[in-house]
Write an enzyme that holds these catalytic residues in place. Structure first.
Site, mmCIF file in Angstrom:
data_model
loop_
_atom_site.group_PDB
_atom_site.id
_atom_site.type_symbol
_atom_site.label_atom_id
_atom_site.label_comp_id
_atom_site.label_asym_id
_atom_site.label_seq_id
_atom_site.Cartn_x
_atom_site.Cartn_y
_atom_site.Cartn_z
ATOM 1 N N SER A 103 0.421 -1.295 -0.077
ATOM 2 C CA SER A 103 0.028 -0.135 -0.308
ATOM 3 C C SER A 103 1.033 1.376 -0.456
ATOM 4 O O SER A 103 1.606 1.488 -1.068
ATOM 5 C CB SER A 103 -0.881 -0.730 1.160
ATOM 6 O OG SER A 103 -1.828 0.901 0.971
ATOM 7 N N GLU A 203 -1.874 -3.339 -7.378
ATOM 8 C CA GLU A 203 -3.213 -3.159 -6.947
ATOM 9 C C GLU A 203 -4.086 -2.399 -6.011
ATOM 10 O O GLU A 203 -3.291 -1.483 -5.827
ATOM 11 C CB GLU A 203 -2.743 -4.713 -4.913
ATOM 12 C CG GLU A 203 -1.383 -4.269 -4.607
ATOM 13 C CD GLU A 203 -2.475 -2.944 -3.462
ATOM 14 O OE1 GLU A 203 -3.291 -3.513 -2.481
ATOM 15 O OE2 GLU A 203 -1.730 -1.882 -2.888
ATOM 16 N N HIS A 271 -4.579 -6.050 -0.954
ATOM 17 C CA HIS A 271 -5.330 -5.592 0.695
ATOM 18 C C HIS A 271 -6.519 -6.762 0.741
ATOM 19 O O HIS A 271 -7.635 -6.538 1.676
ATOM 20 C CB HIS A 271 -6.506 -4.146 0.328
ATOM 21 C CG HIS A 271 -5.108 -3.488 0.375
ATOM 22 N ND1 HIS A 271 -4.341 -2.990 -0.605
ATOM 23 C CD2 HIS A 271 -4.833 -2.408 1.581
ATOM 24 C CE1 HIS A 271 -3.699 -1.998 -0.270
ATOM 25 N NE2 HIS A 271 -3.802 -1.481 1.115
#
Length: 293
Positions: A103, A203, A271
């Site tokens: 992230s 992602e 995630h």
């Protein structure tokens, strides 16, 4: 004792509680690891765990610690992009460390992969593992890497999305990337990610279809895919439309059908309930699921 035994926990992004820090520290100490956490990790700031200069000092101290094996992001959020450009004048430490995170950690992956040529591990935050908010397989895979390094790592099989991918029995190369939004944020900065000859991994979380389409269109119009080798899409979690459906799969499919590169999917990386570890900046060979003989 694990081979990667000394872990620096860093919080360069969102704030968290002292209880969460202690929980994470205790979790890994109970596994026989040595944990370093700055005493002033938490402080007052508008958005982040501490002021920029203090978070930067913590990060530099971890990078420079000659006894450290691992630098692990406690949690993501926002804040690293405020610091990365300030690492550019820093002299590369003699001893390489393994950075683990995802992230918001994408920004540090980009810096360490490109500017210092370090290998990094895209995987869950330390707090996520300590709270066991990912599956058992993810935790076991990450801990095995801490114990054995990459010597026993086997990349997961890819699912082909477009004809070029379906024509490939395997995919070999160096993987880089991470969170799509963070990679887009690097465009035009002095730490902009370089896709030349690389397999790109993307992602994201809570991005609706139009948002994913806009980011991919931006990267394509900025010629970021011209010299890449392939693209792998991990999990895109959340981002549903008001009616509860998601346009993201259709957006990715349309993108894959209109690009010159082989495009694959890799469920379980991102995630979601699992976040299987992916080594960055290291030569990998992936099997392609439907093409294995």
């Amino acid at each position: 004792m694990p081979s990667l035994n000394h872990i620096h926990l860093i919080a360069p992004s969102y704030p968290l509680t002292a209880q969460d820090i202690e929980l994470t520290k205790s979790y890994f100490e109970n596994l026989g690891m040595r944990i370093t956490v700055p005493s002033n990790l938490l402080g007052e700031d508008l958005l982040c765990a501490n002021k920029d200069e203090i978070r930067l000092a913590h990060l530099k101290r971890a990078l420079n610690d000659s006894s450290a094996d691992v630098i692990w992001l406690l949690q993501g959020g926002y804040g690293l992009t405020r610091l990365i450009h300030k690492l550019l004048p820093m002299e590369k430490p003699r001893r390489e460390k393994l950075f683990i995170g995802c992230s918001e950690g994408t920004a540090l992956h980009v810096f360490l992969n490109q500017f210092w040529n370090w290998q990094t591990l895209h995987g869950p935050s330390a707090l996520t593992i300590a709270k066991q908010k990912v599956g058992t397989q993810t935790i076991e895979d990450v801990l095995q890497i801490l114990q054995k390094g990459f010597s026993r790592y086997i990349p997961p099989a890819l699912k082909p999305i477009n004809p070029k991918a379906r024509a490939a029995p395997t995919l070999s190369g160096m993987l880089v990337g991470g969170n799509l939004c963070l990679l887009q944020c690097s465009i035009g900065t002095n730490w902009q990610f370089n896709p030349l000859g690389k397999i790109l991994f993307f992602e994201d979380i809570d991005e609706r279809g139009y948002g994913v389409d806009r980011m991919l269109a931006h990267l394509q119009q900025a010629n970021m895919f011209d010299d890449a080798k392939a693209i792998i899409f991990g999990d895109f979690v959340g981002g549903n439309e008001p009616d509860g459906t998601s346009l993201v799969p259709a957006v990715i499919q349309r993108f894959a059908e209109n690009i010159h590169l082989p495009v694959f999917s890799l469920p379980g990386c991102g995630h979601g309930d699992e976040n299987f570890p992916l080594p960055f900046n290291i030569q990998l060979k992936f099997d392609v699921e439907e093409n294995r003989k």
